[in-house]
Design an enzyme around this catalytic site. Structure first.
Site, mmCIF file in Angstrom:
data_model
loop_
_atom_site.group_PDB
_atom_site.id
_atom_site.type_symbol
_atom_site.label_atom_id
_atom_site.label_comp_id
_atom_site.label_asym_id
_atom_site.label_seq_id
_atom_site.Cartn_x
_atom_site.Cartn_y
_atom_site.Cartn_z
ATOM 1 N N ALA A 108 91.333 23.763 -80.798
ATOM 2 C CA ALA A 108 90.675 23.256 -81.992
ATOM 3 C C ALA A 108 91.278 23.921 -83.226
ATOM 4 C CB ALA A 108 89.175 23.532 -81.922
ATOM 5 N N GLU A 160 88.348 30.090 -75.046
ATOM 6 C CA GLU A 160 87.266 30.195 -76.034
ATOM 7 C C GLU A 160 86.477 31.488 -75.920
ATOM 8 O OE1 GLU A 160 87.774 25.699 -75.335
ATOM 9 O OE2 GLU A 160 87.889 27.531 -74.141
ATOM 10 N N GLY A 220 90.388 23.102 -76.735
ATOM 11 C CA GLY A 220 90.156 21.674 -76.915
ATOM 12 C C GLY A 220 91.298 20.826 -76.411
ATOM 13 N N GLU A 254 90.695 20.459 -72.768
ATOM 14 C CA GLU A 254 89.585 19.513 -72.607
ATOM 15 C C GLU A 254 90.056 18.083 -72.845
ATOM 16 O OE1 GLU A 254 85.660 22.018 -73.826
ATOM 17 O OE2 GLU A 254 87.174 21.783 -75.385
#
Length: 260
Positions: free
Chosen positions: A67, A134, A111, A114
């Site tokens: 992210a 994370e 992210g 993901e």
């Protein structure tokens, strides 16, 4: 076709290639990237000329390195909740009727991992690095990582990656099932697109039904999944593509599927 600022949309025969184009930020998933990916997926949903979608990152350093941390660093919890509300790119990829392939050309973290997990097939460069780091920021995966990762690699390996935040190389990712195929970096694009083109030659009806049936296996008990598969099989059986496929087999010629 909309004008995109953070992604590129290209075509290779019946394959659409979505490239996240922020190499200076290692293709980090900003809110703009997420919104533009959703817009592109919406566009491709109704494009009968596209049968398979490939998602990748610009350059050779990163697929998506995570992210955009600078974007959320100062948000309050309520602001972050609002930012995560509504449609998510992860859910849109998983629910898209067309097969989506992640072409992982470098760092695939947070992210980005993901995003890859939401895709139907993950094909990686031998130089790729993957992980869910994370935990190092005092947070947990928030784009489905704690849910999709165990379904893909099992609970133990998911615990290992999420709780440690460690990165693994492509060979280890292949061993645990996080990626499905690994190619030399110099061959990744050519071999991924070759695979995608072959898939795009199949019946669009059957591709859509097969994806839906396999996705359902993670959500349904076996008995319900079997019943759902039967209904999708009958849908295929009533299609022009089924008639063409059988005729082509009997006549010993390549099939020409129309998606009807």
């Amino acid at each position: 076709m909309p004008d995109f600022e953070t992604i590129r949309l290209d075509r290779d025969a019946a394959v659409a290639i979505l490239t996240i184009d922020r190499p200076e930020k290692r293709n980090a998933l900003s809110s703009a990237v997420r919104a533009e990916l959703i817009a592109a997926l919406d566009q491709l949903r109704g494009d009968d000329g596209v049968r398979v979608i490939v998602i990748t990152g610009a350059g050779d350093k990163a697929f998506v390195a995570g992210a955009d941390i600078a974007e959320f660093a100062q948000r309050t919890p309520l602001e972050q909740r609002a930012a995560m509300a509504g449609r998510t790119v992860f859910a849109e990829i998983a629910a898209h009727p067309k097969p989506v392939i992640a072409m992982i050309n470098g760092f695939c973290l947070g992210g980005g991992c993901e995003l890859a997990l939401a895709c139907d097939i993950r094909i990686a460069s031998d130089a790729a690095k993957l992980g869910q780091p994370e935990i190092n920021l005092g947070i947990i995966p928030g784009g489905g990582g704690t849910q999709r990762l165990p379904r893909v690699v099992g609970t133990g390996q998911a615990m290992r990656l999420v709780l440690s935040g460690e990165l693994i190389d492509a060979a280890e990712a292949l061993r645990i099932g996080l990626v499905d195929v690994v190619h030399p970096a110099a061959e990744l694009r050519e071999r991924t697109l070759e695979f995608a083109r072959k898939m795009a030659e199949k019946s669009p009806v059957a591709l859509r039904m097969a994806k839906s049936a396999i996705r359902a296996a993670a959500e349904m008990p076996l008995s319900a999944g079997d019943a759902y598969e039967t209904e999708l099989f009958i849908t295929c059986f009533g299609s022009d593509d089924r008639r063409e496929g059988v005729a082509a087999f009997m006549e010993k010629r390549p099939a020409s599927f129309t998606g009807r």
